[in-house]
Design an enzyme around this catalytic site. Structure first.
Site, short mmCIF file in Angstrom:
data_model
loop_
_atom_site.label_atom_id
_atom_site.label_comp_id
_atom_site.label_asym_id
_atom_site.label_seq_id
_atom_site.Cartn_x
_atom_site.Cartn_y
_atom_site.Cartn_z
N ASN A 1 0.72 -1.30 0.15
CA ASN A 1 0.08 -0.07 0.03
C ASN A 1 0.74 1.33 -0.07
OD1 ASN A 1 0.81 -1.03 2.42
ND2 ASN A 1 -0.99 0.42 3.53
N GLU B 1 5.62 -8.65 -4.42
CA GLU B 1 5.55 -8.81 -5.68
C GLU B 1 4.74 -7.87 -6.43
OE1 GLU B 1 7.67 -11.05 -3.73
OE2 GLU B 1 5.58 -11.38 -3.46
N GLY C 1 2.05 -5.32 7.80
CA GLY C 1 1.16 -6.17 7.30
C GLY C 1 -0.18 -6.52 8.11
N GLU D 1 3.99 -4.21 13.01
CA GLU D 1 3.10 -3.11 12.88
C GLU D 1 1.82 -3.78 11.89
OE1 GLU D 1 0.61 -0.70 10.67
OE2 GLU D 1 2.48 0.14 9.70
N LEU D 2 0.89 -3.85 12.65
CA LEU D 2 -0.27 -4.79 12.08
C LEU D 2 -1.45 -3.87 11.56
CD1 LEU D 2 0.43 -7.90 14.16
CD2 LEU D 2 1.38 -7.34 12.14
N CYS E 1 -3.56 1.66 6.91
CA CYS E 1 -3.55 0.80 7.80
C CYS E 1 -4.43 1.60 9.14
CB CYS E 1 -2.21 0.37 8.64
SG CYS E 1 -0.98 1.62 8.78
N GLU F 1 -11.35 -5.16 9.31
CA GLU F 1 -10.80 -4.15 8.73
C GLU F 1 -11.38 -4.07 7.03
OE1 GLU F 1 -6.57 -1.76 8.22
OE2 GLU F 1 -6.66 -3.95 8.61
#
Length: 477
Positions: A154, A180, A230, A252-253, A286, A382
């Site tokens: 992102n 990728e 992610g 960092e989720l 996020c 989310e």
């Protein structure tokens, strides 16, 4: 509008760029058109072994360099990013979909991170402890060792720069594993470091099947630190892999950011801020504001104003002038958003704007749902897309309870003109970052991270820098 790479993406191992010759490849798709724009080579197990060996050697070379010499390389790389921002931005837009202006801004922000990290490395002070005459005890910070850095699609350059900048500035070597979907713009970040003169082995770039790459790297004793941005499920998986080697981790989720809108806010000003922020990067952020809890006295007016502004958001190819929101990043996302919208409407929500897929590419109209019940999936999952939902509340305590209901705790926002309300929200909301009348919660000198299922540890600020160091106490008798 079809655009292809000027040069195909490559791997970067031990100071050399490697092509897809003899390797499997992944086709990169332009999400605005659904057309292929190139191929990215995927690593083999032998490639990963070579990357690990190079990182072990590179760590010893890189950590031995003077902090000013390391900083000079990072600053030169930052300057190269700024010089190349137009081209890198165009590559990012055709890979990821965001409007070109947003892409170029991201490249400039990535350069700022490298500059800041280069200077912060000089401020990693230790301390001298009080001891009897003739004795000395001191505490110092040293690089943790080779780092495995995993970043998402992102914000492909910015989020990798947040890992590479402090990790390299602290003296660590890094194996970078970007997605990728966006190999070209992330590769440009590595190219800038290469052209700036980073020593062989200090930085590697690998692409490949994510589970294969993560298992291989984390099984190696060479890797001392893991940094991941992610999803929560993948973060938990990596934590389990890292546990076997007792590797240090920063996670960092995901989030599901609540926005508390109180009846004493400046309503028009608030709406002018929240609507563009909600649909920035097609909501694939996020910390994107998503669950809007609006005090009952202004709820209907808020929904009306939000819907009117949402209907005016111009959606299109990010390379076209005037586009405010591009496509979603891959073919899975429009269908996932559509399912959430359908479920919410079936649960009793009111569709106020959007709710439609595009005719071509991976587009979805900016969407607003009002009066969404807690049972709806979107109130618990989310959405990671251009979907905003509202509920009304009566009291501050009710608003706080709504905000804290979920296991997520990355970011939260509030809009109020009341100082006491602002202070109470800042204290009571369970989130790693809280914005009051502001969405500016990501800055190079401030910690960025979450609580609860949204992860732990920070990126950014001195806290993020220290995550790439270990503490050593030295005692002299």
């Amino acid at each position: 509008m079809t655009t292809t790479y000027d040069a195909q993406p490559a791997l970067y191992i031990d100071g050399e760029f490697l092509s897809g010759d003899g390797r499997d490849t992944h086709t990169v798709i332009n999400p605005a058109t659904g057309e292929a724009i190139g191929e990215v080579p995927l690593v083999t197990a032998a490639d990963l072994d070579a990357a690990l060996a190079a990182s072990a050697r590179g760590f010893e070379t890189w950590r031995a360099m003077d902090v000013d010499a390391r900083g000079a390389i990072l600053k030169k790389a930052a300057a190269l990013l700024r010089e190349r921002a137009e081209g890198i931005g165009r590559t990012m837009t055709m890979e990821q979909g965001k409007p070109l202006a947003e892409a170029k801004s991201e490249v400039m922000g990535s350069a700022q991170i490298l500059d800041w990290a280069a200077e912060e490395a000089k401020r990693q002070y230790g301390r001298v402890l009080v001891r009897p005459a003739g004795q000395r005890s001191m505490v110092i910070r040293q690089p943790v060792g080779p780092v495995a850095a995993f970043s998402p699609w992102n914000f492909p350059t910015y989020l990798m720069a947040k890992k590479l900048g402090p990790a390299l500035a602290a003296g660590n070597s890094v194996i970078a594993k970007p997605p990728e979907e966006t190999p070209g713009c992330t590769g440009a970040l590595i190219r800038a470091l290469h052209d700036a003169g980073i020593p062989k082995g200090a930085a590697q770039l690998v692409h490949g099947v994510p589970d294969m790459v993560s298992r291989h790297l984390l099984a190696s004793p060479v890797i001392r630190k893991v940094s991941f941005t992610g999803s929560i499920p993948v973060g938990k998986h990596l934590m389990k892999l890292a546990a076997d080697g007792l590797k240090r981790i920063t996670m960092e989720l995901g989030g599901h950011a609540p926005v508390l809108v109180f009846d004493d806010c400046d309503l028009d000003k608030t709406l002018d801020m929240v609507v563009p922020q909600k649909f920035r990067n097609a909501g694939q952020v996020c910390v994107s504001p998503t669950r809007f809890f609006v005090q009952e006295g202004i709820h209907d007016a808020f929904v009306k104003g939000f819907a009117e502004r949402t209907a005016k958001v111009r959606v299109g190819n990010g390379l076209e002038e005037g586009t405010a929101m591009g496509p979603l990043a891959n073919e899975r996302r429009p269908g996932a958003i559509d399912e959430l919208v359908g479920d919410a409407v079936a649960s009793g929500a009111r569709l106020m704007a959007g709710g439609e897929r595009g005719d071509a590419g991976y587009f979805y109209r900016p969407t607003l749902l009002a009066d969404v019940p807690d049972a709806a999936r979107v109130m618990n999952e989310e959405p990671f897309g251009p979907l905003a939902v509202t509920q009304s509340f009566a009291t501050l305590d009710e608003a706080i309870a709504k905000a804290n209901r979920l296991p997520y705790g990355l970011a939260a926002f509030a809009f109020t003109e009341g100082l006491k309300t602002a202070n109470l929200v800042g204290d009571a909301v369970e989130a790693g970052m809280v914005g009051i009348n502001s969405f500016a919660i990501s800055a190079v000198d401030a910690p960025f991270g979450g609580v609860k299922d949204s992860g732990f540890g920070s990126e950014g600020g001195p806290e993020g820098f220290e995550a790439y160091t270990v503490t050593k106490a030295i005692h002299q008798g």
